[in-house]
Motif scaffolding. Structure first.
Motif, mmCIF file in Angstrom:
data_model
loop_
_atom_site.group_PDB
_atom_site.id
_atom_site.type_symbol
_atom_site.label_atom_id
_atom_site.label_comp_id
_atom_site.label_asym_id
_atom_site.label_seq_id
_atom_site.Cartn_x
_atom_site.Cartn_y
_atom_site.Cartn_z
ATOM 1 N N ASN A 108 3.447 11.891 -5.886
ATOM 2 C CA ASN A 108 3.623 13.293 -6.583
ATOM 3 C C ASN A 108 5.035 13.616 -6.717
ATOM 4 O OD1 ASN A 108 0.747 13.611 -6.233
ATOM 5 N ND2 ASN A 108 1.204 14.330 -3.847
ATOM 6 N N GLY A 109 5.904 13.215 -6.093
ATOM 7 C CA GLY A 109 7.412 13.538 -6.540
ATOM 8 C C GLY A 109 7.927 12.700 -7.392
ATOM 9 N N SER A 110 9.310 12.900 -7.760
ATOM 10 C CA SER A 110 10.002 12.207 -8.825
ATOM 11 C C SER A 110 10.204 10.708 -8.733
ATOM 12 C CB SER A 110 11.248 12.739 -9.037
ATOM 13 O OG SER A 110 12.321 12.916 -7.936
ATOM 14 N N LYS A 111 10.467 10.227 -7.302
ATOM 15 C CA LYS A 111 10.772 8.873 -6.781
ATOM 16 C C LYS A 111 9.454 8.385 -6.392
ATOM 17 C CE LYS A 111 15.332 9.638 -5.389
ATOM 18 N NZ LYS A 111 16.566 9.610 -4.550
ATOM 19 N N PRO A 112 9.175 6.952 -6.753
ATOM 20 C CA PRO A 112 7.944 6.342 -6.371
ATOM 21 C C PRO A 112 8.214 5.881 -5.007
ATOM 22 C CG PRO A 112 9.507 4.783 -7.607
ATOM 23 C CD PRO A 112 10.082 6.288 -7.670
ATOM 24 N N TYR A 113 7.043 5.516 -4.278
ATOM 25 C CA TYR A 113 7.220 5.189 -2.760
ATOM 26 C C TYR A 113 7.298 3.738 -2.568
ATOM 27 C CZ TYR A 113 4.603 9.832 -1.832
ATOM 28 O OH TYR A 113 4.454 11.160 -1.768
ATOM 29 N N ARG A 114 8.411 3.456 -1.916
ATOM 30 C CA ARG A 114 8.663 2.101 -1.553
ATOM 31 C C ARG A 114 7.782 1.448 -0.583
ATOM 32 N NH1 ARG A 114 15.280 1.862 -1.425
ATOM 33 N NH2 ARG A 114 15.651 2.375 -3.651
ATOM 34 N N THR A 115 7.025 0.407 -0.874
ATOM 35 C CA THR A 115 6.022 -0.196 0.041
ATOM 36 C C THR A 115 6.285 -1.721 0.337
ATOM 37 O OG1 THR A 115 4.502 1.461 -0.787
ATOM 38 C CG2 THR A 115 3.521 -0.513 0.604
ATOM 39 N N VAL A 116 6.337 -1.846 1.558
ATOM 40 C CA VAL A 116 6.472 -3.474 1.673
ATOM 41 C C VAL A 116 5.502 -3.899 3.095
ATOM 42 C CG1 VAL A 116 8.453 -5.459 2.410
ATOM 43 C CG2 VAL A 116 9.049 -3.189 1.470
ATOM 44 N N VAL A 117 5.095 -5.163 2.703
ATOM 45 C CA VAL A 117 4.132 -5.799 3.651
ATOM 46 C C VAL A 117 4.672 -7.143 3.952
ATOM 47 C CG1 VAL A 117 1.676 -6.398 4.249
ATOM 48 C CG2 VAL A 117 2.099 -4.462 2.924
ATOM 49 N N ASP A 118 4.667 -7.350 5.473
ATOM 50 C CA ASP A 118 4.905 -8.718 5.870
ATOM 51 C C ASP A 118 3.629 -9.417 6.245
ATOM 52 O OD1 ASP A 118 5.405 -11.161 7.275
ATOM 53 O OD2 ASP A 118 7.210 -10.246 8.433
ATOM 54 N N THR A 119 3.115 -10.224 5.369
ATOM 55 C CA THR A 119 1.714 -10.846 5.505
ATOM 56 C C THR A 119 1.592 -11.683 6.866
ATOM 57 O OG1 THR A 119 2.219 -12.687 3.930
ATOM 58 C CG2 THR A 119 1.360 -10.796 3.176
ATOM 59 N N ALA A 120 2.729 -12.149 7.505
ATOM 60 C CA ALA A 120 2.387 -12.957 8.648
ATOM 61 C C ALA A 120 2.357 -12.031 9.809
ATOM 62 C CB ALA A 120 3.806 -13.475 8.823
ATOM 63 N N GLY A 121 2.323 -10.693 9.658
ATOM 64 C CA GLY A 121 2.162 -9.957 10.857
ATOM 65 C C GLY A 121 0.829 -9.508 11.033
ATOM 66 N N PRO A 122 0.033 -8.712 10.187
ATOM 67 C CA PRO A 122 0.912 -8.489 9.189
ATOM 68 C C PRO A 122 1.742 -6.977 9.618
ATOM 69 C CG PRO A 122 -1.303 -7.440 9.041
ATOM 70 C CD PRO A 122 -1.152 -8.569 10.140
ATOM 71 N N ALA A 123 2.726 -6.635 9.078
ATOM 72 C CA ALA A 123 3.584 -5.293 9.593
ATOM 73 C C ALA A 123 3.793 -4.702 8.053
ATOM 74 C CB ALA A 123 4.803 -5.935 9.908
ATOM 75 N N PHE A 124 4.081 -3.420 8.179
ATOM 76 C CA PHE A 124 4.128 -2.548 7.129
ATOM 77 C C PHE A 124 5.324 -1.482 7.240
ATOM 78 C CE2 PHE A 124 -0.291 -3.346 8.550
ATOM 79 C CZ PHE A 124 -0.914 -4.069 7.623
ATOM 80 N N THR A 125 5.829 -1.124 6.074
ATOM 81 C CA THR A 125 6.747 0.128 5.731
ATOM 82 C C THR A 125 6.456 0.646 4.596
ATOM 83 O OG1 THR A 125 8.939 0.754 6.356
ATOM 84 C CG2 THR A 125 8.680 -1.457 5.153
ATOM 85 N N CYS A 126 6.548 1.936 4.554
ATOM 86 C CA CYS A 126 6.405 2.730 3.316
ATOM 87 C C CYS A 126 7.272 4.093 3.526
ATOM 88 C CB CYS A 126 5.104 2.897 3.112
ATOM 89 S SG CYS A 126 4.775 3.896 1.545
ATOM 90 N N SER A 127 7.735 4.538 2.311
ATOM 91 C CA SER A 127 8.583 5.611 2.422
ATOM 92 C C SER A 127 7.826 6.975 2.410
ATOM 93 C CB SER A 127 9.756 5.668 1.338
ATOM 94 O OG SER A 127 8.813 5.347 -0.168
ATOM 95 N N CYS A 128 6.513 6.753 2.262
ATOM 96 C CA CYS A 128 5.609 7.970 2.149
ATOM 97 C C CYS A 128 5.565 8.720 3.250
ATOM 98 C CB CYS A 128 4.526 7.579 1.626
ATOM 99 S SG CYS A 128 3.088 6.930 2.961
#
Length: 457
Positions: free
Chosen positions: A52-72
């Motif tokens: 919804n904002g001017s900047k897109p959300y940055r999303t990363v997944v480490d599939t070996a975990g799996p582990a996640f991070t997102c700027s949302c």
């Protein structure tokens, strides 16, 4: 195994979702149009998602975990953006292309690698081979990842045991005061521990509290089953192999279909499999398909379960009333039911007439027998022969009664508004019919009946 580690399928991804709304929201985001930039390299998958904002959300997944991070700002874990990205990656080959990780991806992966090395340094040292040897690098890395996840789940189960103990100490009667938030927070902790099966069971506690007459008894029963699952996983090394497999599945550890087919202990079952029912359910842009089968020779029940995303078709379509000569491989467990389709020996062919079955007492006995092996089982597929549907009146529940009037099964109250019950009544016309469905602790869920041809309910 591929360069990204263990490839995940859509059903693996969906098992990670914290709740049904997240699965739907993730499905809606599993399209290239939602992601102006995506990439994958090694075990990492990343992307920029429109928000919804001017900047897109940055999303990363480490599939070996799996582990996640997102700027949302979402407090759910994994968030809908991580789920959508993974669903797109797990779908059509090439939907996420190989590329060089941006700086923000590389920095997160490097920080995660350092934390992982610190936690597993002892395992790394014990598993090191001769200098320059790489013949066991893949299996050894997979073993270390599995051991790390098992420790995380064990830590989550231990924490959940403490929360259940606190609940009982404070008293069930005060449970409804905290609302659903307490249970949602606990479920999120189980997701953090990579135990989606435990998380799903914890989420069911919120709606149970203060949900009608005798809710404390029902809540206590659900808490008891969670406690049993916690203790089973914490003592899994002492369980029989089949029961240990069931416990792993219940906490959320999945097995690849390819592994089921190729496993050293896998024994396929060849039979002529009658298709009892096929049900598709829409979940946003995702579709789940359940196909129930019964072996003509063995009498064994089987369930083929698959999921599709926007760029991936469902695995199999088998309309009810067909018979398939094929090999099926059962997923491991104390009471196996889910299967993988192996070799087909002939094209599906129509079959006339309903399958053999039993009365309501036999259905209850079958569910009870299955429950003895898997105490977390909600229902078991059965065929009822010569039963008459009895509509509920004045708030009473529908029933399926044996033709002799000696016994009856209540219909699951969740089916009360379904048009299929009236369709069943019309087909029966007050006469006995054959009905296939699931018999469980909530009652019976009718799925198929047989008139001149099999009819979905």
């Amino acid at each position: 195994m591929n360069p990204q580690g263990e490839r995940r399928t859509s059903d693996h991804v969906l098992a990670l979702a914290p709740d049904a709304p997240s699965r739907k929201a993730g499905g809606r985001l599993a399209t290239p149009g939602s992601w102006p930039e995506t990439g994958t390299r090694g075990r990492a998958v990343w992307g920029l998602c429109k928000g919804n904002g001017s900047k897109p959300y940055r999303t990363v997944v480490d599939t070996a975990g799996p582990a996640f991070t997102c700027s949302c700002p979402s407090r759910k874990f994994p968030c809908k953006h991580a789920l959508g990205l993974l669903l797109m990656w797990a779908g059509e080959e090439g939907a996420v292309t190989d590329g060089e990780p941006p700086v923000w991806v590389a920095e997160w992966l490097e920080a995660r690698r350092r934390r992982e090395e610190k936690k597993t340094s002892e395992a790394d040292n014990s598993g090191a081979g001769p200098s320059g040897s790489s013949s066991t690098a893949g299996p050894e890395a997979a073993r270390r990842r599995a051991a790390l996840r098992a420790r995380r789940i064990a830590a989550g189960a231990t924490e959940l045991e403490q929360r259940l103990e606190d609940l009982l100490r404070s008293g069930l009667a005060t449970t409804d005061r905290g609302g659903h938030g307490t249970w949602d927070e606990t479920a999120a902790r189980m997701v953090d521990a990579q135990a989606p099966g435990l998380a799903a069971r914890v989420r069911e506690l919120g709606p149970t509290a203060a949900s009608g007459p005798d809710w404390p008894s029902r809540l206590l029963a659900e808490c008891s089953l969670i406690h049993l699952l916690d203790q089973a996983f914490l003592g899994i090394d002492g369980l029989p192999p089949a029961l240990a497999s069931t416990v792993r599945t219940r906490v959320g550890l999945t097995t690849d279909a390819a592994e089921v087919l190729a496993g050293p202990d896998t024994a396929t079952v060849r039979d002529r499999w009658l298709v009892l029912a096929q049900q598709d359910a829409e979940e946003g842009m995702l579709t789940s398909r359940r196909i129930w089968l019964r072996g003509e020779r063995t009498g064994r029940m089987a369930l083929h379960l698959s999921f599709s995303g926007p760029d991936r078709a469902l695995d199999l379509s088998l309309p009810r009333g067909l018979v398939l000569d094929a090999d099926l491989a059962y997923y491991p467990g104390a009471r196996p039911l889910r299967v993988v389709l192996g070799t087909r020996h002939a094209d599906p062919a129509p079959v006339t007439g309903p399958p053999p079955g039993g009365g309501t007492d036999a259905a209850l006995a079958a569910y009870g027998d299955a429950l003895r092996d898997d105490p977390w089982l909600d229902a078991w597929p059965v065929v009822l022969t010569d039963v008459v549907p009895i509509p509920g009146r004045d708030g009473e529940r529908w029933q399926l009664a044996d033709a002799d009037g000696e016994s009856a099964l209540p219909v699951d109250p969740r089916c009360a508004e379904r048009a299929g019950l009236w369709r069943l009544t019309a087909i029966s016309g007050g006469e006995p019919v054959t009905v296939f469905g699931e018999c469980g602790h909530r009652g019976f869920v009718p799925l198929t009946t047989w008139g001149p041809e099999p009819v979905a309910l």
